[in-house]
Enzyme design. Structure first.
Site, mmCIF file in Angstrom:
data_model
loop_
_atom_site.group_PDB
_atom_site.id
_atom_site.type_symbol
_atom_site.label_atom_id
_atom_site.label_comp_id
_atom_site.label_asym_id
_atom_site.label_seq_id
_atom_site.Cartn_x
_atom_site.Cartn_y
_atom_site.Cartn_z
ATOM 1 N N ARG A 116 0.849 -0.872 0.040
ATOM 2 C CA ARG A 116 -0.027 0.062 0.199
ATOM 3 C C ARG A 116 0.800 1.277 0.049
ATOM 4 O O ARG A 116 0.966 1.968 0.892
ATOM 5 C CB ARG A 116 -1.044 -0.078 1.300
ATOM 6 C CG ARG A 116 -1.492 -1.203 1.541
ATOM 7 C CD ARG A 116 -2.624 -1.518 0.421
ATOM 8 N NE ARG A 116 -3.866 -1.017 0.298
ATOM 9 C CZ ARG A 116 -4.878 -1.071 0.964
ATOM 10 N NH1 ARG A 116 -4.997 -2.095 1.814
ATOM 11 N NH2 ARG A 116 -6.030 -0.319 0.867
ATOM 12 N N GLN A 121 -0.666 3.366 -5.870
ATOM 13 C CA GLN A 121 -2.477 3.718 -5.553
ATOM 14 C C GLN A 121 -3.271 3.231 -7.003
ATOM 15 O O GLN A 121 -4.131 2.949 -6.841
ATOM 16 C CB GLN A 121 -2.412 5.043 -5.309
ATOM 17 C CG GLN A 121 -2.209 5.337 -3.921
ATOM 18 C CD GLN A 121 -2.082 6.768 -3.517
ATOM 19 O OE1 GLN A 121 -2.267 7.693 -4.224
ATOM 20 N NE2 GLN A 121 -2.038 7.089 -2.230
ATOM 21 N N ASP A 124 -4.345 -0.420 -7.023
ATOM 22 C CA ASP A 124 -4.484 -0.906 -5.800
ATOM 23 C C ASP A 124 -6.167 -1.323 -5.615
ATOM 24 O O ASP A 124 -6.929 -0.660 -5.555
ATOM 25 C CB ASP A 124 -4.522 0.391 -4.748
ATOM 26 C CG ASP A 124 -4.573 -0.102 -3.222
ATOM 27 O OD1 ASP A 124 -5.335 -1.180 -3.165
ATOM 28 O OD2 ASP A 124 -3.995 0.187 -2.386
ATOM 29 N N SER A 127 -8.269 -1.037 -2.687
ATOM 30 C CA SER A 127 -8.889 0.365 -2.489
ATOM 31 C C SER A 127 -10.053 0.378 -3.364
ATOM 32 O O SER A 127 -11.199 1.198 -3.033
ATOM 33 C CB SER A 127 -7.915 1.436 -2.694
ATOM 34 O OG SER A 127 -6.947 1.420 -1.702
ATOM 35 N N TYR A 222 -1.302 -0.347 8.026
ATOM 36 C CA TYR A 222 -2.497 -1.150 8.572
ATOM 37 C C TYR A 222 -2.580 -1.173 10.045
ATOM 38 O O TYR A 222 -1.438 -0.741 10.753
ATOM 39 C CB TYR A 222 -2.180 -2.793 8.146
ATOM 40 C CG TYR A 222 -2.385 -3.111 6.606
ATOM 41 C CD1 TYR A 222 -3.688 -3.034 6.453
ATOM 42 C CD2 TYR A 222 -1.570 -3.105 5.858
ATOM 43 C CE1 TYR A 222 -4.355 -3.492 5.081
ATOM 44 C CE2 TYR A 222 -1.767 -3.421 4.537
ATOM 45 C CZ TYR A 222 -3.098 -3.373 3.848
ATOM 46 O OH TYR A 222 -3.381 -3.934 2.781
#
Ligand code: NAD
Length: 360
Positions: A116, A121, A124, A127, A222
């Site tokens: 992550r 991004q 991902d 997400s 996380y």
């Protein structure tokens, strides 16, 4: 270079790429083979794939001849040695199925393992799919709840706004706040990562503070296991908020572990009849002791919905975003001449590749 797109098993409704991704690849000179009916549940017909330049081929041909094979769930057939298989295979839970594939010479990339980081991004998948889950969780709650979300003052009387408590302000939780606020609910939010407080507030949520959380800075963003003392304080504070809430959206997960029980039986007992809980952590056990994965349970007048594949209820946009993630990831794996180059020094390639003993 041949990219193969497999049809997903029932009840999956998504497809790994829509026709729009196909045209981009065809422009690069790649061949794209799509299994018949692969996109139908996501409203992408075989004709749309054909118009984008794909060929419609049976799964057996795709598995035998494609260089890159795309799916979301694990395919039922075995791809040829030397091919690359990319999907969201929940590799931690499916080691037994994946290890023989790797042993037979297939390079497997499981997108939920993607680190992550900022560079990751655009690839991902967690997400892009969690965003949909957060949005859909609120709509599902509104649809199930027998009262209004917004406040109303009418000639026939006043309606107070619904009170929503969101546990976990990750990607799904933040989208749930935004959606619930748009519908006029009053939103409280709790997360063990104090760093999210500002984001919660900027979306119009109230952040529930509990002092003394363990530092999660070294865990890639996380959550980490918390101390017993913190868990006690957290439970007392959450209990106060739960008792006042009409709707709970729970999203708290810890990678590779059982989801924490944040809402105890005592807390469930304190909720008023007609309250609704949407538990997005259902696939890893859920955040309540009564959650059942992919089931709706009624507990003393409280409806608990443990739907772990909400993105599949919005198959078109879920597939569009998933496909864009995969397009971006393929740019790391395939060079400009259309040749697969697995650069094991690239942290995103390395982090996503399933290798023997990865979770030993
Ligand atoms: P997740 O699905 O793993 O967890 C959901 C949320 O629950 C998290 O915010 C977590 O802190 C929280 N949580 C866990 N245990 C809890 C507990 N006991 N009580 C209350 N809350 C608890 O989260 P996610 O949406 O996948 O995001 C994980 C992290 O990755 C976040 O820091 C997020 O900002 C980051 N992230 C980074 C990128 C990127 O840069 N590529 C993309 C998305 C997310």
């Amino acid at each position: 270079m041949i990219v193969g797109v497999l049809k997903e098993p029932v009840p999956e409704t998504r497809v790994s790429v829509l026709a729009e991704a196909v045209s981009a690849w065809v422009k690069k000179g790649w061949e794209v083979w799509v299994e018949p009916g692969a996109g139908l549940s996501a409203f992408c017909t075989d004709e749309a794939y054909l118009q984008a330049g794909a060929s419609i081929k049976p799964a057996s041909s795709i598995l035998a001849s494609a260089n890159v094979i795309l799916s979301i769930n694990l395919p039922s057939g075995v791809p040829a040695a030397g091919s690359v298989l990319i999907g969201m295979y929940q590799a931690r839970q499916h080691r037994e199925s994946l290890e023989p594939l790797i042993a037979s010479g297939v390079s497997v990339f499981s997108m939920e393992l993607l680190p992550r980081t900022t560079r990751a991004q655009s690839m991902d998948v967690l997400s892009s799919q969690a965003n949909i889950a957060g949005y859909k969780a609120v709509l599902l709650a509104a649809n199930t709840y027998g009262r209004y979300f917004p406040m109303f003052m009418t000639a026939a009387g006043s309606i107070p706004p619904a009170k929503i408590l969101i546990l976990g302000a990750g990607v799904a939780g933040l989208q749930a706040i935004a959606t619930a606020r748009r519908l006029g609910a009053v939103v409280e939010v709790f997360d063990t990562r104090p760093a999210v407080k500002e984001e919660v507030m900027s979306l119009g949520g109230r952040f529930v503070e509990v002092e003394g959380a363990a530092d999660s800075a070294g865990a890639g963003g996380y959550a980490v296991e918390q101390t017993e003392e913190y868990k006690r304080k957290q439970q007392a504070r959450i209990a106060e908020s739960v008792a006042k809430s009409d709707i709970l959206i729970t999203t708290a997960q810890i990678p590779g572990r059982q989801a924490p029980i944040l809402v105890t039986h005592e807390m469930l007992d304190s909720m008023r009849t007609g309250s609704v809980i949407i538990d997005l952590a259902a696939s890893t056990g859920g955040n309540t002791p009564e959650t059942r994965n992919n089931e709706t349970v009624s507990y003393k007048g409280v409806t608990i919905i443990g739907d772990s594949n909400l993105p599949a209820t919005m198959p078109s946009d879920a597939s569009k975003l998933y496909g864009k993630n995969i397009q971006n990831f393929l740019n790391l794996l395939v060079d400009k001449d259309g040749v697969i180059q697995v650069d094991v020094d690239d942290d995103l390639v390395k982090g996503t590749r399933v290798v023997p003993g990865l979770f030993a």
